[in-house]
Design an enzyme around this catalytic site. Structure first.
Site, PDB file in Angstrom:
ATOM      1  N   SER A 186       0.826  -1.201   0.000  1.00 58.96           N
ATOM      2  CA  SER A 186       0.000   0.000   0.000  1.00 58.96           C
ATOM      3  C   SER A 186       0.871   1.267   0.000  1.00 58.96           C
ATOM      4  O   SER A 186       1.603   1.501  -0.948  1.00 58.96           O
ATOM      5  CB  SER A 186      -0.961  -0.086   1.196  1.00 58.96           C
ATOM      6  OG  SER A 186      -1.907   0.921   1.143  1.00 58.96           O
ATOM      7  N   ASP A 229     -11.021  -3.770  -4.157  1.00 59.21           N
ATOM      8  CA  ASP A 229     -10.336  -2.766  -3.327  1.00 59.21           C
ATOM      9  C   ASP A 229     -10.944  -1.398  -3.616  1.00 59.21           C
ATOM     10  O   ASP A 229     -10.888  -0.918  -4.760  1.00 59.21           O
ATOM     11  CB  ASP A 229      -8.834  -2.784  -3.683  1.00 59.21           C
ATOM     12  CG  ASP A 229      -8.014  -1.899  -2.758  1.00 59.21           C
ATOM     13  OD1 ASP A 229      -8.606  -1.050  -2.073  1.00 59.21           O
ATOM     14  OD2 ASP A 229      -6.785  -2.066  -2.743  1.00 59.21           O
ATOM     15  N   HIS A 256      -8.472  -4.587   0.028  1.00 57.83           N
ATOM     16  CA  HIS A 256      -7.159  -3.937   0.200  1.00 57.83           C
ATOM     17  C   HIS A 256      -6.182  -4.767   1.053  1.00 57.83           C
ATOM     18  O   HIS A 256      -4.969  -4.631   0.907  1.00 57.83           O
ATOM     19  CB  HIS A 256      -7.356  -2.548   0.827  1.00 57.83           C
ATOM     20  CG  HIS A 256      -6.189  -1.638   0.644  1.00 57.83           C
ATOM     21  ND1 HIS A 256      -5.757  -1.202  -0.598  1.00 57.83           N
ATOM     22  CD2 HIS A 256      -5.325  -1.081   1.540  1.00 57.83           C
ATOM     23  CE1 HIS A 256      -4.698  -0.426  -0.450  1.00 57.83           C
ATOM     24  NE2 HIS A 256      -4.418  -0.343   0.834  1.00 57.83           N
TER      25      HIS A 256
HETATM   26  C1  MLT Z   1      -1.456   5.938  -0.037  1.00 59.78           C
HETATM   27  O1  MLT Z   1      -1.772   6.947   0.543  1.00 59.78           O
HETATM   28  O2  MLT Z   1      -0.286   5.615  -0.266  1.00 59.78           O
HETATM   29  C2  MLT Z   1      -2.567   5.076  -0.499  1.00 59.78           C
HETATM   30  O3  MLT Z   1      -3.781   5.762  -0.376  1.00 59.78           O
HETATM   31  C3  MLT Z   1      -2.648   3.811   0.233  1.00 59.78           C
HETATM   32  C4  MLT Z   1      -2.789   4.022   1.687  1.00 59.78           C
HETATM   33  O4  MLT Z   1      -1.789   4.092   2.355  1.00 59.78           O
HETATM   34  O5  MLT Z   1      -3.909   4.085   2.207  1.00 59.78           O
END
Ligand code: MLT
Length: 208
Positions: free
Chosen positions: A107, A158, A189
């Site tokens: 992520s 997701d 996610h």
């Molecule tokens: C980010 O901010 O890198 C993406 O939205 C994924 C997350 O960290 O939630």
């Protein structure tokens, strides 16, 4: 703003010239989170796990965001350079090769790893990007000369990341000379066993 060091955990493999698996956690995580996942990949590489220097209401991240999925690209650029600088300094201190890094990011961690790939395309040996998003709205002109392998996996349901945009991101990486493969998994996610098994298969094909 000056570069700050990152908190980290380093586990040397004891093998001369080994690759280093660089673990980059998701929002609200820390350098402990992905250590159990590294175990699935074997023990023939050093493990380096770092904690993002940005705090969003107390949640560690690797760079600021302006809203959900909307990145502060100026901060992302700065944090990308800060991370690369830190890895260079740490490589000398801990004795690993900064050019033999394979990133494994989840992520937010996948997103800073992607930023390193597209701004310094020849720096790393490979990357595993779990639930990635394209790091820049307008991608820099990328030219990777080595066909560096990149593993990507996305969740079909997701809500944070639109699948179509991830396909566009994969295409942009491949057009830039990377060898990016994208898996779409029947999940959202969160990371699943299937992500890990696919990534381990990819890793064994490319780095054994
Ligand atoms: C980010 O901010 O890198 C993406 O939205 C994924 C997350 O960290 O939630």
């Amino acid at each position: 703003m000056e570069y700050q060091p990152l908190k980290y955990i380093y586990k040397p493999s004891g093998i001369e010239g080994a690759n280093t698996l660089l673990l980059l956690h998701g929002t609200g995580g820390n350098e402990q989170d992905l250590l159990p996942i590294a175990d699935y990949f074997g023990n023939r590489f050093n493990v380096l796990s770092v904690r993002g220097n940005v705090s969003e209401h107390g949640m560690p991240r690797f760079f600021k965001r302006l809203g959900m999925g909307v990145f502060d690209e100026k901060d992302l650029q700065f944090r990308t350079e800060e991370l690369i600088h830190f890895l260079g300094v740490l490589a000398t201190k801990e004795g690993f090769d900064p050019n033999k890094i394979i990133a494994l990011g989840y992520s937010n961690g996948a997103n800073i790893a992607g930023s390193v790939l597209v701004t310094h395309p020849d720096l790393w040996s490979g990357a595993i990007l779990f639930r990635p998003m394209q790091p820049y709205q307008v991608m820099p002109a990328v030219k990777n000369e080595k066909g560096i392998p990149v593993f990507m996996s996305s969740g079909k349901s997701d809500h944070t990341v639109a699948i179509a945009s991830v396909k566009g991101y994969q295409e942009a990486l491949n057009n830039g000379g990377f060898n990016a493969t994208l898996h779409q998994i029947n999940t959202s996610h969160g990371l699943t066993q299937e992500d890990i098994e696919l990534a381990v298969g990819w890793f064994n094909q490319n780095f054994k």
